[in-house]
Design a protein around this motif. Structure first.
Motif, short mmCIF file in Angstrom:
data_model
loop_
_atom_site.label_atom_id
_atom_site.label_comp_id
_atom_site.label_asym_id
_atom_site.label_seq_id
_atom_site.Cartn_x
_atom_site.Cartn_y
_atom_site.Cartn_z
N UNK A 117 -7.07 -11.92 0.43
CA UNK A 117 -5.87 -11.16 0.05
C UNK A 117 -5.10 -10.81 1.31
N UNK A 118 -3.80 -11.06 1.29
CA UNK A 118 -2.92 -10.64 2.38
C UNK A 118 -1.78 -9.82 1.81
N UNK A 119 -1.35 -8.80 2.56
CA UNK A 119 -0.20 -8.01 2.17
C UNK A 119 0.62 -7.70 3.42
N UNK A 120 1.92 -7.90 3.34
CA UNK A 120 2.80 -7.68 4.49
C UNK A 120 4.23 -7.53 4.02
N UNK A 121 5.07 -7.05 4.89
CA UNK A 121 6.50 -6.97 4.57
C UNK A 121 7.15 -8.33 4.78
N UNK A 122 8.09 -8.66 3.90
CA UNK A 122 8.71 -9.97 3.96
C UNK A 122 10.13 -9.90 3.42
#
Length: 476
Positions: free
Chosen positions: A159-164
């Motif tokens: 799982x990855x989460x970041x601003x985009x």
């Protein structure tokens, strides 16, 4: 239910609005000037200069009710080898709301968007919720992008989460997407959703998740200035799409629990007495309950179109009592799971419409980036359960008041008429019944009101001033 049962109000009167409900519950008509000014200023910011991943190449699509403009989520799901890759973009309200500012202060008071038939009471000014922050098609938008690598069983392995920065390519509604699947012509970005959604539903049933497929009443305009009362069609896409959101909420909860800081949506497990009572109801309704079958598995196998199923779904609400929000910082709370999901769970996928999602998302972003959770965020966490609890209670009261009002309007000139109904729950010398045409939930009195049975009822009261509808059983 695939069909829509409805009845249109045609009175020619101009006073059939919801102003009385707005006044009764003190719903705000507009935003304070300072909060609105902040929102307008934020809407004009250039987000491209932020430290964001450029994900505008992803062919994301949105699936929402027809006419919705506050689009929180955009999805792109693809087959990768024997597994799946899921990109799930969520509107990034943290990019627009200044912590401690006038807008933040106001949205904390509101808690969530309230939906009334004649117009919403939005959590955020529409310049954001239906404009600069909404994941509208063909618009570049700041988002929080979750990416899941999933195995052949639908379970995430990474799982990855970041601003985009993202750019939705199309806007769909549930029935349209369902029709495309039925016709064999789905959009490529969701072509794998049926297989993935079914896998996730099976994993949910294995965990013990409880899904109650009750009729969902809706109040919608008919285009002539009148209202109609309808049952929203339940299509498979509803469930499949919800599973992506649930997966994201479970991942967020896992991130926060591992870090020892965050806010969860919690629901204690039902006690043995509640399960035993449900088993007795199933027996009384003639619904077989084999030994060793869990409530989750039993409920998942019911046909929601059958009256005994509707009655058992209503009875099963006893398994889902005590929902709330639990914040923590430094120590893990005693209850971390949500019994309906059968796993730890957090709200992070609807920040345009729900306050807590923005804060939980900010915790996840900080933790996964290896940063300290900001002090302003830590100070806010203990306040969120109270703010959301009050907001949820208000939303429930407003929803019920609007339905009660329209039911009374619809039936006001039909007192004395008879209707077909299904008995949902019998108690206290009467029963809750569901009248199918028009789709009305009401209270009936009289002899012989067995749960799960189809009965004939007579309308004895329909009072718009009191928002009250009552029936009695027709015998013979």
């Amino acid at each position: 239910m695939r069909g829509v049962a409805s009845m249109v109000i045609r009175t020619g009167r101009a006073d059939l609005d919801f102003g009385g409900i707005r006044a009764e519950f003190g719903l705000p008509a507009e935003f304070p000037a300072a909060a609105l000014a902040e929102a307008r200023q934020a809407a004009g910011r250039d987000m491209a200069g932020d430290d964001r991943e450029d994900a505008t190449h992803l062919p994301l699509v949105t699936i929402d009710p027809p006419g919705a403009e506050d689009l929180d989520q955009a999805l792109c799901l693809e087959r990768v080898g024997r597994g799946f890759r899921v990109h799930y973009a969520i509107a990034d309200l943290g990019a627009f709301v200044v912590p401690g500012g006038a807008l933040d202060t106001e949205v904390r008071k509101r808690g969530q968007t309230l939906y009334l038939p004649d117009g919403n009471v939005p959590l955020h000014p529409t310049v954001l919720s239906e404009g600069a922050a909404s994941l509208l098609p063909e618009r570049t938008r700041p988002a929080v992008l979750w990416t899941f690598e999933c195995g052949p069983d639908g379970e995430p392995t990474d799982v990855r989460v970041r601003r985009a920065l993202v750019r939705s390519t199309a806007r769909f509604d549930y029935e349209g997407v369902q029709a495309s699947f039925d016709a064999g012509t789905p959009h490529p970005s969701v072509a794998a959703l049926p297989e993935f959604g079914r896998l996730r539903r099976e994993r949910a049933t294995e965990r013990g998740a409880v899904e109650l497929r009750l009729p969902e009443q809706e109040i919608v305009p008919n285009g002539d200035g009148d209202w109609k009362l309808a049952v929203r069609p339940r299509v498979d896409v509803d469930s499949w799409n919800a599973e992506v959101s649930l997966m994201t909420g479970m991942a967020a909860a896992g991130i926060m629990l591992a870090a020892g800081v965050g806010v969860l949506r919690t629901l204690p497990d039902a006690d043995d007495g509640a399960v035993d009572a449900l088993k007795r109801s199933a027996h009384a309704l003639g619904v077989p309950w084999p030994d060793g079958v869990t409530p989750s598995r039993l409920l998942a196998g019911l046909d929601p179109s059958r009256p005994e199923s509707l009655a058992l779904f209503v009875d099963a609400t006893r398994l889902l009592r005590g929902a709330g929000y639990t914040s923590f910082d430094g120590s893990i709370p005693p209850v971390t799971t949500h019994a309906g999901v059968a796993a730890p769970y957090a709200h992070v996928t609807a920040p345009l419409r729900r306050l807590v999602d923005r804060f939980a998302t900010e915790v996840c972003l900080a933790v996964t980036a290896g940063r300290e959770v900001p002090d302003w965020l830590r100070r806010a966490l203990p306040l969120l359960p109270g703010l959301m609890g009050g907001s949820d209670a208000l939303a429930g009261k407003v929803d019920r008041a609007c339905l009660d009002q329209v039911e009374a309007w619809v039936l006001a000139d039909r007192v004395g008429q008879e209707f077909d109904a299904v008995v949902l729950r019998a108690e206290g010398g009467g029963a809750d019944v569901f009248v199918t045409r028009p789709p009305v939930m009401g209270r009936a009195t009289g002899e012989d009101l067995p749960e799960g049975e189809r009965v004939r009822v007579r309308l004895t009261e329909a009072d718009p001033a009191r928002r009250k509808v009552a029936f009695t059983r027709v015998v013979g």
